[in-house]
Design an enzyme around this catalytic site. Sequence first.
Site, PDB file in Angstrom:
ATOM      1  CB  CYS A  67      -8.563  -9.962  20.926  1.00 22.85           C
ATOM      2  SG  CYS A  67      -9.627  -9.074  22.548  1.00 22.85           S
TER       3      CYS A  67
ATOM      4  CB  CYS B 229      -1.103  -1.821   7.614  1.00 23.86           C
ATOM      5  SG  CYS B 229      -2.622  -2.799   7.196  1.00 23.86           S
TER       6      CYS B 229
ATOM      7  CB  CYS C 206      -8.467  -0.447   1.818  1.00 21.61           C
ATOM      8  SG  CYS C 206      -7.776  -1.875   3.488  1.00 21.61           S
TER       9      CYS C 206
ATOM     10  CD  GLN D 122     -14.010 -12.280  15.588  1.00 18.10           C
ATOM     11  OE1 GLN D 122     -12.863 -12.351  15.734  1.00 18.10           O
ATOM     12  NE2 GLN D 122     -13.966 -13.466  17.294  1.00 18.10           N
TER      13      GLN D 122
ATOM     14  CB  CYS E 268      -2.542   4.530   6.660  1.00 17.85           C
ATOM     15  SG  CYS E 268      -4.314   3.372   7.110  1.00 17.85           S
TER      16      CYS E 268
ATOM     17  CB  CYS F  44      -0.529  -0.237   0.892  1.00 18.27           C
ATOM     18  SG  CYS F  44      -1.898   1.116   1.251  1.00 18.27           S
TER      19      CYS F  44
ATOM     20  CE1 TYR G 243     -17.026 -10.405  29.173  1.00 18.08           C
ATOM     21  CE2 TYR G 243     -16.441 -13.079  29.258  1.00 18.08           C
ATOM     22  CZ  TYR G 243     -16.650 -11.661  29.993  1.00 18.08           C
ATOM     23  OH  TYR G 243     -16.002 -11.788  31.306  1.00 18.08           O
TER      24      TYR G 243
END
Length: 456
Positions: free
Chosen positions: A412, A82, A163, A286, A79, A73, A315
């Site tokens: 996560c 990433c 993107c 997700q 940005c 990119c 959750y």
Amino acid sequence: MELKKNDILTVIIQDLGSEGEGIAKVEGYPIFIKDAVPNDVVKIKIIKAKKTYGYGRVEEIIEPSKDRVEPKCPVARQCGGCSLQHYSYEKQLEYKQNKVKNCLERIGGLVGIEEKMEPILGMEEPWYYRNKAQFPVGKNKDGKIVTGFYAGRTHSIIDNTHCYIQAKINETILEMIKEFLQEYQIAPYEEESHQGLVRHILTRVGFVTGEIMVCLVLNGEVLPNADKLIERLIKIDGMKSISINSNKEKTNKILGNKVITLWGSDTITDYIGDVKYQISPLSFYQVNPIQTKVLYKKALEYAQLKGEETVWDLYCGIGTISLFLAQKAKQVYGVEIIPEAIEDARKNAKLNGMDNVEFFVGKAEDVLPEQYEKNKVYADVIVVDPPRKGCDETLLNTMVTMQPKRIVYVSCDPATLARDLKILCANGYEVEKVQVVDQFGHTAHVETVCLLNCKK
């Protein structure tokens, strides 16, 4: 040697930090440097010097590391999306595996954890993998409408419609909407003045079904000339749902609670494995469907269900993991604090003809103790997939008291995972297996699944 702001120096990058930034040490003083990778030799400018650590910016790459690659990119560096596109994908995977290992050892105090860690599951194709995007809308200096993503740690928009980690169709959608806003002179939202109408453009794409959803987030409830935009958008193959979301608050929160469908269906559908899900603009789902299947299959494998078990899924969101588990369990109970998510979860259970799932609205740390004490519910297996802040301590205590045979922890955030595992392991559980899964290629984020067994 005392460093101060604007000092220029040459350093060798030794490691990566938790956000994917390079770390160099000058006489033991760590400096965090974005866009640098281990073994780079770089000339940097100090942008902040604190007592025990500092931040630097790359001014020049003197000698690139052999693991440095050219980002696909063109705006990857500006940005904030990433943080690792300039690092080879194999090395990204190695970094993520180590990041989890280090957290489990350092924060979790787990000894010999490396032997329990399975090799990381990376992506076959680490590009164009996201099924959901939220693009802020603004104006550039010349008054032209721009949309893209925010630059790191700021709210200035990097103008970019292509993107490399989002669904490819987004480019067509964004160009179409930009043209429409320009043509009908519809103003984008301005944070400072709280004026202007269009705040964000949200898109969702069903990777299996090909169904597309577009939702414009407005500082209001009416989009002028909406019919003209609809005429254009419905020419796109797979377009299924066009809506607006009203968010009139002065807030960083992207979505408001009110969704008005302008055309088509309120939801789109998609599959993870054999399970079908309905997704609305507000659904938590997700964002990487291919790796989610990999992640859930691993969670299901760790749960070791034979068809006779009672499973609690805490959750649970819109029931994504619950329904996956219900394929193999006798009974599954899901708990989630967001009422709309539970509505979605119940619809999804119905959609799949699953009647062995029951859902509760509330905090997992309230619902589970109450059900355990009042209704004497028990669990053979408990699955938790908490937000970044990890599990509430009350909840961990109830889990320990209930003594399920197995706990499957999906995380996560490796730091809060390690903190929670430390508590569970001090109270009769041991970690048997750890699987790291790369859900978010070219970023520093990582998902982990852990299997814990009750020692008794």
